[in-house]
Every structure is written in C-alpha cells, then in structure tokens.
Write a protein that holds these residues in place. Structure first.
Motif, PDB file in Angstrom:
ATOM      1  N   ASP A   1      -8.721 -11.849   1.633  1.00 21.70           N
ATOM      2  CA  ASP A   1      -8.190 -10.562   1.966  1.00 21.70           C
ATOM      3  C   ASP A   1      -6.917 -10.187   1.514  1.00 21.70           C
ATOM      4  O   ASP A   1      -5.925  -9.765   2.100  1.00 21.70           O
TER       5      ASP A   1
ATOM      6  N   HIS B   1      -5.050  -8.018  -0.314  1.00 24.68           N
ATOM      7  CA  HIS B   1      -4.852  -6.535  -0.822  1.00 24.68           C
ATOM      8  C   HIS B   1      -3.851  -5.981  -0.626  1.00 24.68           C
ATOM      9  O   HIS B   1      -3.074  -6.290   0.252  1.00 24.68           O
TER      10      HIS B   1
ATOM     11  N   TYR C   1       2.260  -3.979  -8.734  1.00 24.99           N
ATOM     12  CA  TYR C   1       1.209  -4.831  -8.746  1.00 24.99           C
ATOM     13  C   TYR C   1       1.402  -6.176  -9.337  1.00 24.99           C
ATOM     14  O   TYR C   1       0.993  -7.249  -8.985  1.00 24.99           O
TER      15      TYR C   1
ATOM     16  N   ARG D   1       0.739  -1.201  -0.014  1.00 26.90           N
ATOM     17  CA  ARG D   1       0.023   0.210   0.014  1.00 26.90           C
ATOM     18  C   ARG D   1       0.758   1.301  -0.140  1.00 26.90           C
ATOM     19  O   ARG D   1       0.823   2.090  -0.799  1.00 26.90           O
TER      20      ARG D   1
ATOM     21  N   GLU E   1      -2.970  -3.936   1.565  1.00 27.13           N
ATOM     22  CA  GLU E   1      -2.435  -3.556   3.012  1.00 27.13           C
ATOM     23  C   GLU E   1      -1.976  -5.037   3.762  1.00 27.13           C
ATOM     24  O   GLU E   1      -1.575  -4.858   4.954  1.00 27.13           O
TER      25      GLU E   1
ATOM     26  N   SER F   1     -10.348  -9.045  -4.799  1.00 27.78           N
ATOM     27  CA  SER F   1      -9.921  -8.483  -3.701  1.00 27.78           C
ATOM     28  C   SER F   1      -8.685  -7.288  -3.596  1.00 27.78           C
ATOM     29  O   SER F   1      -8.493  -6.213  -3.234  1.00 27.78           O
ATOM     30  N   LEU F   2      -7.900  -7.755  -4.627  1.00 32.11           N
ATOM     31  CA  LEU F   2      -6.496  -6.818  -4.891  1.00 32.11           C
ATOM     32  C   LEU F   2      -6.925  -5.632  -5.921  1.00 32.11           C
ATOM     33  O   LEU F   2      -6.423  -4.676  -5.604  1.00 32.11           O
TER      34      LEU F   2
ATOM     35  N   ARG G   1      -9.795  -0.376   0.383  1.00 35.05           N
ATOM     36  CA  ARG G   1      -9.043   0.664   1.231  1.00 35.05           C
ATOM     37  C   ARG G   1      -8.073   1.474   0.510  1.00 35.05           C
ATOM     38  O   ARG G   1      -7.510   2.374   1.024  1.00 35.05           O
TER      39      ARG G   1
ATOM     40  N   ASP H   1      -9.983  -2.962  -4.610  1.00 31.27           N
ATOM     41  CA  ASP H   1      -9.297  -2.669  -3.044  1.00 31.27           C
ATOM     42  C   ASP H   1     -10.322  -1.441  -2.281  1.00 31.27           C
ATOM     43  O   ASP H   1     -10.401  -0.500  -2.497  1.00 31.27           O
TER      44      ASP H   1
END
Length: 326
Positions: free
Chosen positions: A182, A184, A110, A96, A186, A216-217, A222, A220
């Motif tokens: 999860d 992603h 990525y 992140r 972070e 999920s990636l 967040r 994202d």
C-alpha cells in the motif's frame, strides 16, 4: 471515532496518563487511529481490534524496516490482547497533500519515494509470506466476485483463470524483495524539517516483485497520476545509478502485469466496500482505476487478459459500479 475501551488505561500504564485522545483517521479496514496529546508530546494510538485485526505483523515489519534503515514509526507500547499500539507520531504532512498543494513540484516530491524503493530492492526480503501465483490469482478474482455481479455481468470464469495464468510468470521474481503493498501518496509522510519520507500502512507486506510498489505509487487509486509523471518516475527508477539490477523489458512486463492485477483487485475491493461495508465513496474512485487498468491492458504482454476483458466487460459497464449496474 470514539476511543476504544481501555484506551485511557493503556495510555496511563505506559506513561501517557491524562493524555487527550483525538481522532485522526480510519481506513478501509477495521483499524482506527487517534492522536494522544500530553503537553507538548504527541503519539499515535492504533486501534486494531481482535479478532478483525492483528497488530503483530505491523509491529514486526516496522521493526524490520527500522533495522534496515527505513523510517517506520517507533513502537512505543503495545497491548496485543486488546489490539492497542502506541506509535511514534509522524505528523500530518502527507505526500498526497504536499503534491496537491504544489503541482509544479510533483516530480521532485515523488523522486524520494522512488529512491526509497530502489534502496528497498537492495535488501533481502523481510520475514513475510510469499507473494506467489496463488495470492496473485486470489486477489485478481475479487474483480469477478464483486465487480462483475454489481454491474450485471456473469463472466467467463474459466477464461478469466486461463488468461491470468498466461501472464503471471512475469509477476513472480526469482529473487523476491519486501513489497509494502500500500505504498502510495496517502501512506507516505513528510517528516521533520527535512521532510524525509516516513512509512505507514505496511502490515500486509509480502515477499514479491519490486515492480508492485511502483504500481501502487504510480497508479494511485486515490489520486490521479498523470501518465507523463508515471513515465518520468519509471525512467528515474530504471536509471538509478546505484540500482545494480536489470530493469529492462522483463521488468516493464512485470510492471504492467502487476498493474493490471492490482487494478482489477482494487475494482473488486472498492465494489465490496460499497456493497458489503456501506462505504459508497470507494465506488466513486473506480473510474480512475479503470483508466489505469486500460493503460496496462493496452501493453502487448497483457494480450490474453485484454482479450478476456474485451469479450466480457463492455465499455458501458466500465466505471463507477454504482452508476453502471444493470
């Protein structure tokens, strides 16, 4: 972030006596993380307090990942009775912050995360429960259970169930793979001088469709992922020379169904974290999640669900539920 009772005794029993215990982070669950510092040694102390948390799935999946060549933290010690686990420390260099600091490098940063998912797909599913229709349906229902009441909507529940039933066939694969769930920016660490990827927060892994971790990636909750980045990374995944699988139209249908399902679920979860758990900053991330959801709903495969949203969720009720409530 006070260290849990028994932390000092646990560390002492495993060769870390006298270590400093420094707060690192909490998350949306009851889990908390601390850094144990003893001279030049570092380790992460996970506090997963029973009965709210059970660290055994994390330990089992970490060991499975390592056995199959993936970089999960080494388990240094554990006390399952008190929910304490001492882990290898992957440091503080998260994907992140790396992307935020160097936006021009976003695609190159990525790509290794995409390549890891290509490799993960080649492995038989690990020792985890199935990500089946019942789980998908239960998760999606969080939207109507939490988001809708928060914005003053009494939705058509029968229509909701029927709309998702019409698309879930696309989301359940014939041959499941391990889905970390999860996955992603972070939860991806850049480890060592080579900045290889280290995995975190995989204790909820299930055996499901490989498109889920891509969602999920690339959608994202967040951080904003530009649609052009999403498209480029999907193209990279689908063109992987060693993939050995079909990632054509059926795969993309699964991607958008799972994207809509995940984003609807997250809208419910983030609203619950605000309303029930008094964590309002999660509600402020909902506008981003809505943008992803609406991109997925625009795909032809999502027509039944898109029709339900058009009939039940007006535009002025889509966004931050704290600001959109009736």
């Amino acid at each position: 972030m006070t260290p849990p009772p028994g932390a000092a005794a646990f560390l002492d029993a495993h060769g870390w006596g006298g270590a400093q215990i420094l707060p690192v982070a909490g998350d949306a669950s009851f889990r908390r993380y601390f850094r144990a510092v003893l001279g030049d040694q570092r380790a992460i102390l996970m506090d997963a307090p029973p009965p709210h948390e059970d660290p055994r799935p994390f330990i089992a999946i970490a060991q499975w990942l390592v056995a199959h060549g993936f970089a999960a933290p080494e388990i240094l010690a554990s006390d399952l009775t008190h929910g304490l686990v001492l882990l290898e420390d992957f440091g503080d260099d998260r994907l992140r912050e790396a992307v935020d600091a160097a936006p021009a490098d976003e695609l190159s940063l990525y790509m290794p995360a995409i390549d890891l998912l290509v490799r993960l797909r080649t492995q038989p599913a690990g020792p985890v429960p199935p990500y089946d229709r019942a789980v998908l349906k239960r998760e999606a229902a969080l939207f109507v259970e939490w988001y809708c009441p928060a914005v003053g909507i009494a939705p058509d529940l029968a229509g909701w169930d029927a709309a998702w039933e019409a698309v879930f066939d696309h989301a359940v694969p014939e041959t499941p793979v391990t889905v970390l769930r999860d996955y992603h920016a972070e939860n991806l660490m850049l480890v060592g001088s080579e900045r290889s990827l280290g995995l975190l927060d995989f204790q909820d892994a299930l055996a499901g469709h490989p498109a889920y971790d891509l969602v999920s990636l690339l959608q994202d909750a967040r951080r904003d992922v530009d649609p052009a980045v999403e498209a480029a990374m999907l193209a990279h995944y689908r063109a992987a020379a060693d993939a050995g699988f079909d990632a054509g139209e059926d795969f993309m249908n699964a991607y958008h169904v799972l994207g809509a399902q995940r984003n609807a679920k997250i809208l419910g979860i983030f609203t619950r974290l605000w309303k029930r758990d008094e964590k309002p900053h999660y509600a402020t991330m909902c506008p981003r999640v809505w943008r992803y959801l609406e991109r997925d709903l625009a795909q032809p495969v999502m027509a039944p669900v898109a029709t339900w949203f058009a009939a039940n969720i007006p535009a002025d009720r889509r966004g931050d539920p704290m600001a959109r409530g009736a």
